[in-house]
Scaffold this motif. Structure first.
Motif, short mmCIF file in Angstrom:
data_model
loop_
_atom_site.label_atom_id
_atom_site.label_comp_id
_atom_site.label_asym_id
_atom_site.label_seq_id
_atom_site.Cartn_x
_atom_site.Cartn_y
_atom_site.Cartn_z
N ILE A 1 10.09 9.44 -5.36
CA ILE A 1 9.33 10.15 -4.35
C ILE A 1 9.43 11.57 -4.71
N GLU A 2 11.00 11.93 -4.94
CA GLU A 2 11.08 13.45 -4.77
C GLU A 2 10.46 14.26 -5.73
N GLU A 3 9.90 13.41 -7.04
CA GLU A 3 9.44 14.28 -7.92
C GLU A 3 8.00 14.88 -7.33
N TRP A 4 7.22 14.23 -6.27
CA TRP A 4 6.04 14.66 -5.90
C TRP A 4 5.83 15.15 -4.57
N ILE A 5 6.98 15.17 -3.72
CA ILE A 5 6.97 16.04 -2.43
C ILE A 5 6.86 17.50 -2.69
N GLY A 6 5.80 18.13 -1.84
CA GLY A 6 5.35 19.39 -2.07
C GLY A 6 4.31 19.73 -3.34
N ARG A 7 4.09 18.65 -4.02
CA ARG A 7 2.95 18.84 -5.04
C ARG A 7 1.61 18.49 -4.62
N PRO A 8 0.77 19.07 -5.21
CA PRO A 8 -0.80 18.74 -4.72
C PRO A 8 -1.21 17.35 -4.88
N PHE A 9 -1.97 16.78 -3.96
CA PHE A 9 -2.72 15.52 -4.02
C PHE A 9 -3.39 15.42 -5.13
N THR A 10 -4.34 16.51 -5.50
CA THR A 10 -5.24 16.65 -6.63
C THR A 10 -4.43 16.39 -7.90
N GLU A 11 -3.29 16.90 -8.07
CA GLU A 11 -2.55 16.72 -9.26
C GLU A 11 -2.27 15.63 -9.66
N LEU A 12 -2.28 14.49 -8.75
CA LEU A 12 -1.86 13.25 -9.26
C LEU A 12 -2.98 12.31 -9.03
N ASP B 1 0.69 -1.39 -0.18
CA ASP B 1 -0.15 -0.10 -0.03
C ASP B 1 0.90 1.26 -0.10
N ILE B 2 0.31 2.40 -0.79
CA ILE B 2 1.12 3.71 -0.56
C ILE B 2 0.56 4.45 0.72
N LEU B 3 1.44 4.63 1.32
CA LEU B 3 1.19 5.52 2.73
C LEU B 3 1.93 7.09 2.31
N PHE B 4 1.17 7.71 2.74
CA PHE B 4 1.66 9.28 2.45
C PHE B 4 1.06 10.20 3.54
N THR B 5 1.39 11.44 3.72
CA THR B 5 0.95 12.55 4.56
C THR B 5 0.90 13.90 3.74
N LEU B 6 -0.09 14.53 3.92
CA LEU B 6 -0.21 15.95 3.30
C LEU B 6 -0.14 16.78 4.38
N ASP B 7 0.17 18.02 3.96
CA ASP B 7 0.12 19.36 4.67
C ASP B 7 -1.40 19.82 4.73
N ARG B 8 -1.70 20.99 5.37
CA ARG B 8 -2.88 21.63 5.42
C ARG B 8 -3.37 21.79 3.91
N GLU B 9 -2.56 22.25 2.83
CA GLU B 9 -2.88 22.61 1.69
C GLU B 9 -3.16 21.22 0.91
N GLY B 10 -2.90 20.37 1.49
CA GLY B 10 -2.77 18.99 0.43
C GLY B 10 -1.99 18.69 -0.34
#
Length: 736
Positions: free
Chosen positions: A302-313, A276-285
Motif C-alpha cells: 500500500i505504501e508504494e502507491w500512496i500519493g501516486r496518481p490513479f492513472t499511473e496504475l 474489493d479494493i477500496l480507495f480514496t483519491l485527493d482532488r488531483e487524483g
C-alpha cells in the motif's frame, strides 16, 4: 467555479431539494386532514430503517410506529393542528431493527382561512442527547446519594485488614453484611493476577502517597470475579495509620469497551477483508488510502502507491471523467486493466464517486472489483456457443464427406482386384488411398472436436505403458530428432483414457517435430504434482518456442500456422484432457523451445485389463447390408460378394425386417443414418426375431460409444478399409 455557482443560484428548487436530501434530520410534509405524508426526505430510511415508500404509502405509518408509551403524542398533534398552532413534540419511534429512536419534531401548521391545510416538519434525532440528559440526571442523583448516603464503595483497612466498609462496599463484594468482610485481609478479595500490583501500591501508601484510580479484578464472597476501579489514600483511623479505599464497579464499562473493540474489529474486518479494493483519491487524483485487498490482488505494498496518481496504475492511462469535472452525485463505473507486480493483468470494474464540500470537489471515493474470472467465464461461454454452432455444421459436413470417401474406398479395392497390375495404375491407386486416408484423418479430427467420444477411464500402469508407446512413436521421427523420456520415481499409475492420452501425446510430439527445423530433442517427462492428486506429462522440445502473440490463441479451434494444418489438433487435445478430469497448458522454456503440460488424475493401483476378443470369421455366409448411399452400398456389396459372402443390400429401414425374414442373415451391417429411420433402432427390431444377431454399425457422422463385442455389436467409422470390415465381422460373429 463562478459559472457553477451562478447556475446553482438559478435553480432554487434544485438547491432546496438537495439541501433537504442532505439534511441529517427527516424533513417531511403531510396532509392536515388525514396526516398522510406527502414528502419524506431520504434521512428517514437512514435514521429509522424504513423505506421512504412506506412512509408515503401507509396512511397510519407514523401513528403505528410510535412507541407504545408515546401514542398519546398523536392526539396532542391532532389537537394542536386543529387549533392551527405550530408545535414541538418529543417522542420515540420504533426503528426497523426494533430499537427506540428519540425524536424532537418541529411542526409548522399551514392554514387557510383558519383551517389547517398542510403540515411541514423536521424530525431531529435526539437519542444521544436524551441519553446524555438521562445520564446527567442519574449522575446528579448519584451525587446526591453519595453525599447523603455515601453510595461509593468506601472501606478502610489497617495493616492490610479491613476495619470498616459501607453498605455499598458490602453490596459490591456480594456479602450479606459487613461482618463477612471486616477482619479479612485485602488480598483475600483480590484476584491472584493483581495481587503483586496491590502489594506495590501498599508501598506507596506506606510512604504517604495517594494512589489514583486503577483497574483491577476483585473476588467476591461467592467466588465470582468483578472488574473495578480502585483509588486509595493514607489516613488516620482510630489513632492508627490506615488506608481509605474507594472502589467503583466498572463491569459495564469493561463490557462496553469490549463491545466497542469488537465493533471496531468487525469494521476493520469488513473493510480490510473484503475482496474489493477500496480507495480514496485527493482532488488531483492521487491515492490517499487503499484497503488491504489491494495488496492481495496486485502484490504491491500500500505504501508504494500512496500519493501516486490513479492513472499511473489503472490502464488505459486516460483520466476518468469523474476525476476531471464530474457533475454532482455522479457515479462512474468503468472497466480497467490493473497490472499486478507478477506481470499478470487483472480486469477490474471500477466505481468512482466524487465527494463535494460546499459545492467544490474535495476528492473521490472508489471501489475496484476483480471481474477477471467473470469476464473469462463470459468469453468461454461465448466461445462455447460459437463452438457449438461450428460443431453442428462441421459434423454435418464431415458426415457427407465420409460418405463420399466411403463411396470411393470400396471401388479402389475392386479396381485393385480386377485390373491387371500396371505401374501407372498402381501409383494412381496408391495416391487415391493416401488421399482417402488423409481425408479420413481430417474428418475424424473435425468429428472428435464437434462430438468428442466419452472417455473410457481405466487405471494405467505408466511405467509399462509409456515406454512401449514412445518406442512406437519414435519410429515415426527422423534420425535427426532424439526422443527421450523420464519418469519420476514416485510415479506409477494414472486414471484416464489410454486411447485419448496416446492421441494427445502423439499430437504434441508431432507438433514438436515440426517445430524443430534441422536437428534437436523431444523429451517426454512424467512427474507427480505437489498435491499428489495429478500426474504431469510434459512434452518439451528444443525448437524456437511459441511467439508471444500466438500463446493466447494456440488452443483456439481452426487457428493454425501450418500450411496443411486443420487448426483442430491442439483444440481437440485440450478437450480430451479436460473431459477426463485433466488439463493442458503450454509455456516457453527459459532455455528455449516450448513445453506442453498435460495433467491427468493419479491412481493408486491398477485395474484388471479385459483382453480383446478374437476376430476370425467362422461360418458366416449370409450378410444383410443396410446402406442408403448408392456408391457406398454398391462398393461394399461388390467387395463382400468377392469375398464369398451372400450379400443382400437394402436401402431403407422399412425394408430391413422383411429382408431379414427372407434371408435369415448371420451378420447385419447397418448404416446409422438412414433416410427413414435410425440404424441403432433397427438393432432391437432385428433381434426380436433374430436373437443375438451379430451387428456392425457403420457411421460417417459420430464416433459411437455403444459398440461392445460381448453384446455382438461393433461400430466402424467411415471411411474404413475392407480389412477393418472383415475383422469387425469376425469379431461380432465369434463373440460368445
Amino acid at each position: 467555479m463562478v459559472t457553477a455557482m451562478h447556475q446553482s443560484t438559478n435553480c432554487p428548487e434544485e438547491r432546496r431539494s438537495r439541501l433537504l436530501d442532505a439534511m441529517p434530520a427527516i424533513a417531511w410534509s403531510a396532509s392536515a386532514k388525514n396526516f398522510k405524508f406527502t414528502y419524506v426526505s431520504p434521512a428517514a430510511e437512514t435514521l429509522l430503517g424504513y423505506p421512504v415508500e412506506r412512509w408515503l404509502n401507509e396512511p397510519q405509518f407514523w401513528v403505528s410506529h410510535l412507541h407504545p408509551e408515546d401514542e398519546h403524542v398523536a392526539m396532542l398533534c391532532h389537537n394542536e393542528t386543529l387549533a392551527c398552532r405550530d408545535h414541538e413534540l418529543v417522542y420515540r419511534m420504533v426503528a426497523a431493527d426494533g430499537h427506540d429512536v428519540w425524536l424532537r419534531d418541529y411542526v409548522n401548521v399551514h392554514s387557510v382561512d383558519g383551517v389547517a391545510v398542510e403540515l411541514f416538519g423536521v424530525m431531529v434525532d435526539i437519542t444521544r442527547e436524551h441519553a446524555a440528559e438521562e445520564a446527567s440526571r442519574e449522575s446528579r442523583e448519584n451525587f446526591r446519594r453519595m453525599v447523603e448516603l455515601s453510595p461509593d464503595c468506601i472501606g478502610v483497612h489497617v495493616d492490610g485488614t479491613f476495619a470498616y466498609v459501607n453498605q455499598a462496599f458490602v453490596q459490591l463484594l456480594g456479602a450479606k453484611s459487613e461482618s463477612e468482610i471486616i477482619g479479612r485481609t485485602v488480598l483475600s478479595f483480590v484476584d491472584p493476577s493483581n495481587q503483586q500490583d496491590v502489594r506495590d501500591r501498599f508501598g506507596q501508601l506506606n510512604a504517604g502517597e495517594s494512589v489514583p484510580y486503577i483497574r483491577e479484578r476483585i473476588v467476591r464472597v461467592d467466588g465470582s470475579l468483578l472488574d473495578v476501579e480502585v483509588a486509595a489514600l493514607p489516613l488516620r483511623y482510630g489513632n492508627r495509620d490506615a488506608v481509605q479505599v474507594i472502589a467503583r464497579d466498572i463491569t459495564e464499562k469493561v463490557r462496553a469497551q469490549q463491545a466497542l473493540e469488537a465493533s471496531e474489529q468487525r469494521y476493520r474486518e469488513l473493510v480490510e477483508d473484503v475482496t474489493d479494493i477500496l480507495f480514496t483519491l485527493d482532488r488531483e487524483g492521487r491515492f490517499v488510502s487503499l484497503s488491504r485487498s489491494f495488496e492481495r490482488s496486485t502484490g504491491y505494498g500500500i505504501e508504494e502507491w500512496i500519493g501516486r496518481p490513479f492513472t499511473e496504475l489503472f490502464t488505459p492511462h486516460a483520466m476518468p471523467p469523474a476525476l476531471q469535472h464530474a457533475p454532482n452525485d455522479s457515479r462512474v463505473i468503468r472497466e480497467y486493466d490493473l497490472p499486478a507486480r507478477s506481470g499478470e493483468v487483472v480486469t477490474v470494474e471500477v466505481s468512482l464517486q466524487p465527494r463535494f464540500v460546499d459545492g467544490v470537489m474535495s476528492g473521490t471515493i472508489g471501489m475496484a472489483r476483480d471481474v477477471t474470472e467473470q469476464r473469462n467465464i463470459a468469453r468461454k461461454l461465448e466461445q462455447a456457443k460459437q463452438l457449438n454452432s461450428l460443431g453442428q455444421v462441421a459434423a454435418s459436413l464431415a458426415h457427407e464427406f465420409n460418405n463420399v470417401l466411403m463411396g470411393i474406398q470400396p471401388f479402389v479395392e475392386v479396381i485393385a482386384r480386377n485390373v491387371p497390375a500396371a505401374h501407372g495404375v498402381d501409383d494412381a491407386l496408391d495416391h487415391i488411398r493416401r488421399a482417402i486416408s488423409r481425408g479420413k484423418r481430417a474428418s475424424q479430427e473435425i468429428l472428435r472436436f464437434a462430438n468428442p467420444k466419452e472417455p473410457q477411464l481405466f487405471t494405467v500402469d505408466v511405467r509399462r505403458w509409456l515406454p512401449a508407446f514412445l518406442a512406437q512413436l519414435g519410429a515415426a521421427l527422423p534420425p535427426s530428432i532424439l526422443l527421450s523420456s523420464s519418469i519420476e520415481s514416485r510415479v506409477r499409475f494414472l486414471r484416464g483414457d489410454r486411447e485419448h492420452l496416446e492421441q494427445v501425446i502423439t499430437n504434441l510430439v508431432f507438433n514438436a517435430r515440426e517445430a524443430i527445423t534441422v536437428a534437436g530433442t523431444i523429451d517426454v517427462g512424467v512427474s507427480l504434482g505437489a498435491d499428489g492428486e495429478f500426474l504431469r506429462i510434459t512434452v518439451a522440445d528444443s525448437g524456437s518456442g511459441i511467439a508471444p502473440q500466438m500463446m493466447d490463441r494456440i488452443f483456439e479451434p481452426l487457428y493454425t500456422t501450418k500450411r496443411n494444418g486443420t487448426g483442430l489438433g491442439l483444440a481437440i487435445a485440450r478437450r480430451l484432457m479436460e473431459r477426463q478430469g485433466g488439463a493442458l497448458t503450454v509455456e516457453n522454456r527459459p532455455e528455449g523451445g516450448a513445453a506442453f503440460h498435460a495433467l491427468v488424475p493419479a491412481a493408486e493401483s491398477a485395474t484388471p485389463v479385459v483382453q480383446p476378443l478374437g476376430c476370425t470369421t467362422t461360418g458366416v455366409k449370409r450378410i444383410l447390408l443396410v446402406e442408403d448411399d448408392h456408391s457406398v452400398g454398391a462398393g461394399l456389396e461388390a467387395l463382400l460378394t468377392a469375398e464369398g459372402y451372400e450379400t443382400t443390400w437394402v436401402r431403407c429401414a422399412a425394408e430391413v425386417c422383411e429382408a431379414a425374414r427372407r434371408i435369415q442373415p448371420e451378420v447385419a451391417i447397418i448404416d446409422v443414418n438412414l433416410p427413414d429411420g435410425n440404424g441403432i433402432d433397427l438393432v432391437g427390431l432385428l433381434r426380436v426375431e433374430h436373437e443375438d444377431l451379430p451387428i456392425v454399425l457403420s457411421t460417417g457422422h459420430v464416433e459411437l460409444t455403444i459398440g461392445c463385442a460381448k453384446k455382438r455389436i461393433l461400430a466402424l467409422m467411415k471411411p474404413y478399409e475392407l480389412t477393418e470390415l472383415l475383422a469387425a465381422i469376425g469379431t461380432v460373429a465369434a463373440a460368445a
